[in-house]
Motif scaffolding. Structure first.
Motif, short mmCIF file in Angstrom:
data_model
loop_
_atom_site.label_atom_id
_atom_site.label_comp_id
_atom_site.label_asym_id
_atom_site.label_seq_id
_atom_site.Cartn_x
_atom_site.Cartn_y
_atom_site.Cartn_z
N VAL A 80 47.41 25.06 31.85
CA VAL A 80 46.82 26.35 32.19
C VAL A 80 47.87 27.42 31.95
CG1 VAL A 80 45.82 27.75 34.03
CG2 VAL A 80 45.33 25.31 33.94
N SER A 81 47.47 28.51 31.32
CA SER A 81 48.39 29.62 31.07
C SER A 81 48.62 30.40 32.35
CB SER A 81 47.81 30.54 29.99
OG SER A 81 48.53 31.76 29.94
N GLY A 82 49.91 30.62 32.67
CA GLY A 82 50.24 31.39 33.85
C GLY A 82 49.73 32.82 33.76
N ASN A 83 49.74 33.40 32.54
CA ASN A 83 49.24 34.76 32.38
C ASN A 83 47.75 34.86 32.70
OD1 ASN A 83 51.60 36.18 31.66
ND2 ASN A 83 51.46 35.46 29.55
N TRP A 84 46.98 33.81 32.33
CA TRP A 84 45.56 33.82 32.62
C TRP A 84 45.30 33.69 34.12
CZ3 TRP A 84 42.11 36.00 29.87
CH2 TRP A 84 42.20 36.01 28.47
N ILE A 85 46.13 32.90 34.80
CA ILE A 85 46.01 32.81 36.27
C ILE A 85 46.28 34.18 36.89
CG2 ILE A 85 47.05 31.83 38.34
CD1 ILE A 85 45.22 29.89 36.97
N TRP A 86 47.28 34.88 36.36
CA TRP A 86 47.60 36.22 36.85
C TRP A 86 46.42 37.18 36.64
CZ3 TRP A 86 50.91 38.50 39.92
CH2 TRP A 86 51.17 39.87 39.81
N ILE A 87 45.78 37.06 35.49
CA ILE A 87 44.62 37.90 35.20
C ILE A 87 43.46 37.57 36.15
CG2 ILE A 87 42.82 38.37 33.48
CD1 ILE A 87 45.03 38.08 31.35
N ILE A 88 43.25 36.28 36.40
CA ILE A 88 42.20 35.87 37.34
C ILE A 88 42.45 36.48 38.72
CG2 ILE A 88 41.26 33.89 38.61
CD1 ILE A 88 41.64 32.27 36.00
N MET A 89 43.72 36.47 39.13
CA MET A 89 44.07 37.09 40.42
C MET A 89 43.68 38.57 40.42
SD MET A 89 47.82 35.50 41.26
CE MET A 89 48.01 33.84 41.95
N GLY A 90 43.99 39.26 39.33
CA GLY A 90 43.66 40.67 39.25
C GLY A 90 42.17 40.92 39.21
N LEU A 91 41.44 40.07 38.47
CA LEU A 91 39.98 40.22 38.40
C LEU A 91 39.34 40.00 39.77
CD1 LEU A 91 39.21 38.38 35.03
CD2 LEU A 91 38.98 40.83 35.49
N ALA A 92 39.88 39.05 40.53
CA ALA A 92 39.36 38.82 41.88
C ALA A 92 39.74 39.96 42.81
CB ALA A 92 39.88 37.49 42.42
N ALA A 93 40.91 40.56 42.58
CA ALA A 93 41.39 41.62 43.47
C ALA A 93 40.61 42.91 43.30
CB ALA A 93 42.88 41.88 43.22
N THR A 94 40.19 43.22 42.06
CA THR A 94 39.58 44.52 41.79
C THR A 94 38.31 44.78 42.59
OG1 THR A 94 40.55 44.52 39.57
CG2 THR A 94 38.72 46.04 39.98
N PRO A 95 37.32 43.89 42.58
CA PRO A 95 36.11 44.16 43.38
C PRO A 95 36.25 43.79 44.85
CG PRO A 95 35.82 42.10 42.21
CD PRO A 95 37.16 42.66 41.79
N SER A 96 37.32 43.06 45.19
CA SER A 96 37.44 42.59 46.58
C SER A 96 37.58 43.74 47.57
CB SER A 96 38.63 41.64 46.71
OG SER A 96 39.86 42.35 46.59
N CYS A 97 38.13 44.86 47.10
CA CYS A 97 38.32 45.98 48.01
C CYS A 97 36.97 46.47 48.56
CB CYS A 97 39.06 47.12 47.31
SG CYS A 97 38.41 47.53 45.68
N PHE A 98 35.92 46.42 47.72
CA PHE A 98 34.59 46.83 48.19
C PHE A 98 34.05 45.79 49.18
CE2 PHE A 98 35.10 48.33 43.79
CZ PHE A 98 35.11 49.69 44.03
N LEU A 99 34.32 44.51 48.90
CA LEU A 99 33.88 43.44 49.79
C LEU A 99 34.47 43.62 51.18
CD1 LEU A 99 32.62 40.68 50.46
CD2 LEU A 99 34.69 39.62 49.51
N TRP A 100 35.77 43.91 51.25
CA TRP A 100 36.42 44.04 52.56
C TRP A 100 35.96 45.29 53.30
CZ3 TRP A 100 38.05 39.94 54.67
CH2 TRP A 100 38.58 38.90 53.90
N ASP A 101 35.57 46.32 52.56
CA ASP A 101 34.95 47.48 53.22
C ASP A 101 33.66 47.06 53.92
OD1 ASP A 101 36.85 49.36 52.65
OD2 ASP A 101 35.81 50.20 50.91
N ARG A 102 32.87 46.23 53.24
CA ARG A 102 31.59 45.79 53.81
C ARG A 102 31.83 44.84 54.99
NH1 ARG A 102 30.87 49.07 50.64
NH2 ARG A 102 31.00 50.16 52.61
N VAL A 103 32.79 43.92 54.83
CA VAL A 103 33.08 42.98 55.91
C VAL A 103 33.56 43.72 57.16
CG1 VAL A 103 34.57 41.07 56.64
CG2 VAL A 103 33.58 41.07 54.35
N SER A 104 34.44 44.70 56.96
CA SER A 104 34.97 45.44 58.12
C SER A 104 33.88 46.25 58.80
CB SER A 104 36.12 46.35 57.67
OG SER A 104 35.65 47.34 56.77
N SER A 105 32.88 46.69 58.03
CA SER A 105 31.76 47.42 58.64
C SER A 105 30.93 46.50 59.54
CB SER A 105 30.86 48.01 57.55
OG SER A 105 31.57 48.97 56.78
N SER A 106 30.95 45.20 59.22
CA SER A 106 30.14 44.25 59.98
C SER A 106 30.87 43.69 61.20
CB SER A 106 29.71 43.09 59.07
OG SER A 106 28.93 43.55 57.99
#
Length: 397
Positions: free
Chosen positions: A245-271
């Protein structure tokens, strides 16, 4: 999402400026080092211990910037330092490719660390202050999306430049790329108005000293585990010869998961509230460390990467949002003081991991220590949530 939907065009520009500031100062100025670390070790002769020291000195600069921010009382001075940090982020990224002298690298990474406070603390405080003054929802999810976007962009850039440019050429390209984000970050965040004597909170509403110590210590623990993974993940996976597995691709996956997660945590905190949401984020982040530490199959690395990306923004944005609402008169100062705790962990983590890796030839022992400390921090955050009932009325605002 609700911030932009309810905001006028000027507010949209301010939020975009904050996002661009984080992409530039953190995603490029600070995080580009992670995907470029293997090529610097291969071509520039950077050792494992040297790599650890470069990461550590970067966080020393970050803590220094947080200390300065904590002692500045006017928004206008913070705005000036914010702009200075944007320029320094571009210049230090460019200068990294102009030399292969280790001690000059140390100086540059120190300055780069200081510049990263422009995005993580100063821009965050300025944006939050604007939202509170204009009675907008104080949700920082959109703002912190820049964190994940920066990770994705730095990882993609490293992949596209691999075997095409030398290690120095890659730094030059990233500096040029960073100027694209400097322009909106510079022009779209206006000079704040002269400070007024506002009384948005009273001393009786402030959290107790013991509660703040526990809250800060939990942040320290999360930061210790985070920084080991964030700094060395590409090199860690490169050394896992049995995992194709390419370490750079793992890094990108982390970033892809991080980008929309901020909206998820806004929703979770509202609940469930911000304090319990933060505890959940810490718990899932500790799980991500464990998957990366003890997993030997690609699926466990992918799962760990997704969990890491999905929670790293949650822990930071929720923590800064919580403390910003506790001290609304000067949120940037309160955020800076708390960041000193996080920064101390980021100073210790890389160098401890580097020396442990040097003694054992891999990162397994240091990752295990980071996972254990993260679990302890999760327990502290649960106690803070359990005994923070009197603060919840403010955190709902």
């Amino acid at each position: 999402m609700s911030v932009l939907a309810a905001a006028e065009p000027g507010a949209g520009r301010i939020i975009t400026a904050g996002v661009c500031a984080i992409i530039l100062t953190v995603g490029i100025g600070r995080f580009a080092y992670t995907p470029l670390l293997p090529v610097m070790r291969a071509e520039a002769g950077l050792s494992t211990i040297g790599a650890g020291w470069l990461a550590t000195i970067n966080y020393v600069g970050y803590v220094g910037g947080a200390l300065i921010a904590s002692r500045i009382h006017t928004l206008e001075r913070k705005w000036f330092l914010y702009r200075l940090g944007l320029v320094l982020a571009v210049l230090t990224t460019l200068a990294m490719g102009l030399t292969n002298n280790f001690w000059l690298w140390m100086v540059l990474r120190l300055i780069s660390g200081w510049a990263s406070t422009a995005g993580m603390l100063l821009a965050t405080g300025l944006v939050l202050n604007w939202l509170l003054r204009h009675q907008r929802p104080a949700e920082l999810g959109i703002h912190f999306a820049g964190f994940g976007i920066g990770m994705v962009l730095s990882g993609l850039a490293a992949i596209l430049m691999l075997d095409r440019l030398s290690w120095s050429g890659q730094w030059y390209v990233l500096a040029l790329f960073g100027t694209l984000f400097l322009v909106p970050a510079w022009f779209w965040l206006p000079r704040p108005p002269a400070a007024k004597n506002m009384s948005l909170t009273s001393d009786s509403d402030l959290p107790s000293r013991l509660w703040m110590i526990a809250f800060s210590l939990a942040y320290f623990c999360g930061g210790f585990g985070y920084v080991i993974t964030a700094t060395f993940i590409v090199d860690i996976i490169r050394n896992m010869h049995a995992v194709a597995v390419s370490g750079n691709w793992i890094w990108i996956i982390m970033g892809l998961a991080a980008t929309p997660s901020c909206f998820l945590w806004d929703r979770v905190s509202s609940s469930i509230g911000e304090l319990w949401s933060l505890s959940l984020a810490y718990a899932l982040q500790a799980a991500s460390f464990a998957l990366i530490t003890f997993g030997s199959q690609p699926i466990s690395l992918f799962a760990g990467a997704v969990l890491f990306g999905a929670t790293v923004i949650g822990t930071v944005s929720l923590t800064l949002s919580i403390v910003g609402k506790m001290f609304p008169n000067n949120p940037a100062k309160a955020m800076a003081r708390l960041t000193i705790s996080y920064g101390a962990a980021q100073i210790l983590g890389p160098i401890v991991a580097a020396y442990m890796a040097g003694m054992s030839t891999d990162y397994h022992a240091s990752l295990s220590v980071g996972t254990g400390i993260a679990v302890f921090g999760t327990c502290l955050s649960i106690l803070c949530a359990r005994y923070g009932a009197r603060l919840r009325h403010r955190l709902r605002k």
